[in-house]
Design a protein around this motif. Structure first.
Motif, PDB file in Angstrom:
ATOM      1  N   GLY A  88      41.862 -32.709   3.818  1.00 14.54           N
ATOM      2  CA  GLY A  88      42.915 -31.766   3.463  1.00 14.54           C
ATOM      3  C   GLY A  88      43.592 -32.123   2.158  1.00 14.54           C
ATOM      4  N   CYS A  89      43.859 -33.414   1.971  1.00 13.82           N
ATOM      5  CA  CYS A  89      44.512 -33.857   0.736  1.00 13.82           C
ATOM      6  C   CYS A  89      43.574 -33.720  -0.463  1.00 13.82           C
ATOM      7  N   GLN A  90      42.306 -34.024  -0.255  1.00 14.16           N
ATOM      8  CA  GLN A  90      41.351 -33.891  -1.351  1.00 14.16           C
ATOM      9  C   GLN A  90      41.143 -32.430  -1.734  1.00 14.16           C
ATOM     10  N   LYS A  91      41.141 -31.554  -0.744  1.00 11.61           N
ATOM     11  CA  LYS A  91      40.982 -30.128  -1.023  1.00 11.61           C
ATOM     12  C   LYS A  91      42.118 -29.609  -1.897  1.00 11.61           C
ATOM     13  N   ASP A  92      43.339 -30.089  -1.638  1.00 15.20           N
ATOM     14  CA  ASP A  92      44.503 -29.674  -2.425  1.00 15.20           C
ATOM     15  C   ASP A  92      44.731 -30.554  -3.650  1.00 15.20           C
ATOM     16  N   ASN A  93      43.869 -31.591  -3.813  1.00 15.09           N
ATOM     17  CA  ASN A  93      44.002 -32.538  -4.921  1.00 15.09           C
ATOM     18  C   ASN A  93      45.410 -33.125  -4.996  1.00 15.09           C
ATOM     19  N   ARG A  94      45.855 -33.678  -3.891  1.00 13.22           N
ATOM     20  CA  ARG A  94      47.195 -34.273  -3.848  1.00 13.22           C
ATOM     21  C   ARG A  94      47.155 -35.594  -3.090  1.00 13.22           C
ATOM     22  N   PHE A  95      48.240 -36.327  -3.195  1.00 14.75           N
ATOM     23  CA  PHE A  95      48.363 -37.603  -2.498  1.00 14.75           C
ATOM     24  C   PHE A  95      48.750 -37.362  -1.039  1.00 14.75           C
ATOM     25  N   GLY A  96      48.268 -38.232  -0.147  1.00  7.44           N
ATOM     26  CA  GLY A  96      48.484 -37.994   1.273  1.00  7.44           C
ATOM     27  C   GLY A  96      49.205 -39.083   2.031  1.00  7.44           C
ATOM     28  N   PHE A  97      49.382 -40.269   1.428  1.00  8.44           N
ATOM     29  CA  PHE A  97      49.980 -41.382   2.179  1.00  8.44           C
ATOM     30  C   PHE A  97      51.379 -41.051   2.665  1.00  8.44           C
ATOM     31  N   GLU A  98      52.153 -40.374   1.847  1.00  8.64           N
ATOM     32  CA  GLU A  98      53.533 -40.070   2.226  1.00  8.64           C
ATOM     33  C   GLU A  98      53.596 -39.138   3.439  1.00  8.64           C
ATOM     34  N   GLU A  99      52.709 -38.164   3.511  1.00  3.51           N
ATOM     35  CA  GLU A  99      52.733 -37.279   4.675  1.00  3.51           C
ATOM     36  C   GLU A  99      52.217 -38.001   5.923  1.00  3.51           C
ATOM     37  N   VAL A 100      51.356 -39.004   5.725  1.00  2.00           N
ATOM     38  CA  VAL A 100      50.921 -39.829   6.850  1.00  2.00           C
ATOM     39  C   VAL A 100      52.090 -40.660   7.385  1.00  2.00           C
ATOM     40  N   ILE A 101      52.915 -41.176   6.487  1.00  2.00           N
ATOM     41  CA  ILE A 101      54.123 -41.897   6.925  1.00  2.00           C
ATOM     42  C   ILE A 101      54.962 -40.988   7.811  1.00  2.00           C
ATOM     43  N   TRP A 102      55.203 -39.763   7.348  1.00  2.00           N
ATOM     44  CA  TRP A 102      55.991 -38.798   8.122  1.00  2.00           C
ATOM     45  C   TRP A 102      55.325 -38.525   9.465  1.00  2.00           C
ATOM     46  N   LEU A 103      54.014 -38.293   9.443  1.00  2.00           N
ATOM     47  CA  LEU A 103      53.271 -37.991  10.666  1.00  2.00           C
ATOM     48  C   LEU A 103      53.410 -39.116  11.683  1.00  2.00           C
ATOM     49  N   LEU A 104      53.244 -40.357  11.252  1.00  2.00           N
ATOM     50  CA  LEU A 104      53.302 -41.487  12.168  1.00  2.00           C
ATOM     51  C   LEU A 104      54.714 -41.683  12.734  1.00  2.00           C
ATOM     52  N   LEU A 105      55.716 -41.493  11.897  1.00  2.00           N
ATOM     53  CA  LEU A 105      57.093 -41.707  12.348  1.00  2.00           C
ATOM     54  C   LEU A 105      57.590 -40.581  13.252  1.00  2.00           C
ATOM     55  N   PHE A 106      57.279 -39.328  12.891  1.00  2.00           N
ATOM     56  CA  PHE A 106      57.905 -38.191  13.573  1.00  2.00           C
ATOM     57  C   PHE A 106      56.983 -37.448  14.536  1.00  2.00           C
TER      58      PHE A 106
END
Length: 454
Positions: A88-106
């Motif tokens: 998903g991140c590669q398709k949008d050509n964006r960084f994904g670690f930050e949204e993974v942080i959110w996903l894991l926490l919330f």
């Protein structure tokens, strides 16, 4: 020489060790006699069930009528396959670690507004407290970055106005702050190490709040602050893949174990760092690269499968390498046919290896992955499934990105802290019981002997 730097005389130390060895041996057979599950593992290698979690599932086999059936490995964050996150991140050509942080926490992926706001928060929180680098890092430098990061996290306790509060609001706040600051701690500790132990110049670049975590690491690590988008995106994938790996991995279990006592966030996270530092856990990627140097020197033709296989057999027989009898980067406690993290890294690292002129070395690692299972079967007379794990490729990726070897494991810690924090919060909110496994005492009764009769 002052008392702090004094050492125990060699003769005295040998006598002390001999005295210890006389009374501290445990026969390996006793572990079977008392049905001790060493390493908290069952006889089939599976982990002892110690808790429940909604955070992550590490899926590497099926149990069918009591038999373990190997399958392609899956790593699932909060119900979402990590492969899909990366895609998903590669398709949008964006960084994904930050949204993974959110996903894991919330527990759910953030929407666009939530992600933008969260990125801004992380960017602002990356700065260390005033004079922290001078007072904590520079006054007591360490040649080991993991050691320094653990001590630095403990030191941040003193900068917290409410460090002992274990309410969800406070622990969540502490967690986000630590996640944001960990890359800066790593880079600053490394710079101090360069000056004090490498006798090299240290430099501290100003932080750019708009940078992603991966961009911030590369910009602050490099003297000229320059990096390509491809490099940053590859590092971002590494961070995503290392962010979490279930509650049973040693460092996460350490964090949960300490959290079960009601201790503070800084103590729990520092313990996790200490666990990850070990070569049997997070330090394995560095051991892989050390092993590859042995292979590169011991194999004259890297494209000759027979010669590579022969050297791998020497490693297993303790005739080469570090004489440990291990092929680092091969095998995993859960994954059988494949480690999805290794698969994803391998797919995304090849192009950069070509650009960096390191394709031959990359292909040699692929040969190790391909040939090691047969070497295991021949030397160990064991045909169990053995796949490459993430460490086989992560060290190579870090090397291509110009990261010094002493930062391989610290980068793992930077990536894994979101998972640690998520598990700490889950332990506090759901388990509500101190961990207290049992140990069988096998010492024999002895009567106390007065000192003048010994």
């Amino acid at each position: 020489m002052n008392g702090y730097h004094a050492n125990i005389p060699a003769g005295s130390l040998k006598r002390l060790c001999d005295e210890f060895k006389k009374y501290n041996q445990i026969s390996p057979e006793l572990f079977d006699t008392y049905h001790v599950k060493r390493g908290l593992r069952n006889s089939d290698g599976t982990g002892v069930l110690a808790g429940l979690t909604r955070i992550c599932n590490v899926h590497g086999y099926l149990i069918n009528e009591g038999e373990k059936m190997p399958i392609e490995g899956e790593l699932i964050y909060r119900g979402i396959n990590v492969k899909e996150i990366v895609k998903g991140c590669q398709k949008d050509n964006r960084f994904g670690f930050e949204e993974v942080i959110w996903l894991l926490l919330f527990g759910r992926l953030p929407n666009k507004d939530q992600l933008e706001a969260f990125n801004a928060i992380l960017g602002e929180l990356r700065e260390l407290p005033p004079y922290f680098t001078e007072d904590v890092l520079m006054k007591a430098p360490s040649p080991n970055i993991m050691n320094k990061m653990g001590r630095a996290v403990l030191a941040l306790y003193s900068y917290d106005d409410n460090p002992e509060d274990t309410s969800i609001e406070n622990v969540l706040s502490q967690s986000i702050k630590l996640i944001a600051k960990m890359p800066t701690l790593m880079v600053h500790a490394y710079q101090v190490k360069r000056k004090n132990f490498d006798h090299d110049t240290m430099f501290f670049h100003p932080l750019e709040p708009a940078h992603s975590t991966a961009e911030s690491i590369l910009a602050t690590m490099r003297p000229d602050k320059q990096f390509t988008d491809e490099e940053a995106k590859l590092l971002d994938i590494c961070l995503i893949l290392h962010a979490e790996h279930g509650g049973g991995n040693n460092s996460t279990f350490s964090c949960r174990c300490l959290s079960s006592t009601g201790t503070d966030t800084y103590s729990a996270i520092s313990a996790a760092i200490g666990s990850l530092k070990g070569p049997r856990h997070g330090g394995a990627n560095l051991k892989v690269m050390e092993m590859m140097e042995y292979i590169k020197k011991g194999v004259s033709d890297w494209e000759d499968d027979e010669e590579v296989s022969a050297f791998l057999e020497k490693l297993l027989k303790k005739e080469a390498g570090d004489r440990s009898g291990l092929i680092y980067g091969m095998g995993h406690a859960v994954y059988t046919i494949s480690d999805p993290r290794a698969v994803i890294l391998k797919e995304n690292a090849r192009k950069l290896a070509e650009k960096k002129g390191m394709l031959d070395e990359f292909k040699l690692i692929e040969s190790v992955e391909r040939l090691a299972p047969a070497a295991f079967a021949k030397v160990k007379n064991n045909n169990k499934y053995i796949c490459a794990n993430v460490d086989l490729y992560s060290g190579m990726v870090y090397k291509m990105l110009g990261m010094p070897p002493e930062l391989f494991t610290p980068l793992f810690a930077v990536a894994r802290i979101p998972g640690w924090c998520a598990h700490r919060i889950e332990e506090i909110t759901t388990a509500n019981r101190i961990m207290r496994p049992a140990y069988k005492a096998i010492s024999q009764p002895l009567e106390y002997t007065p000192l003048d009769q010994r």
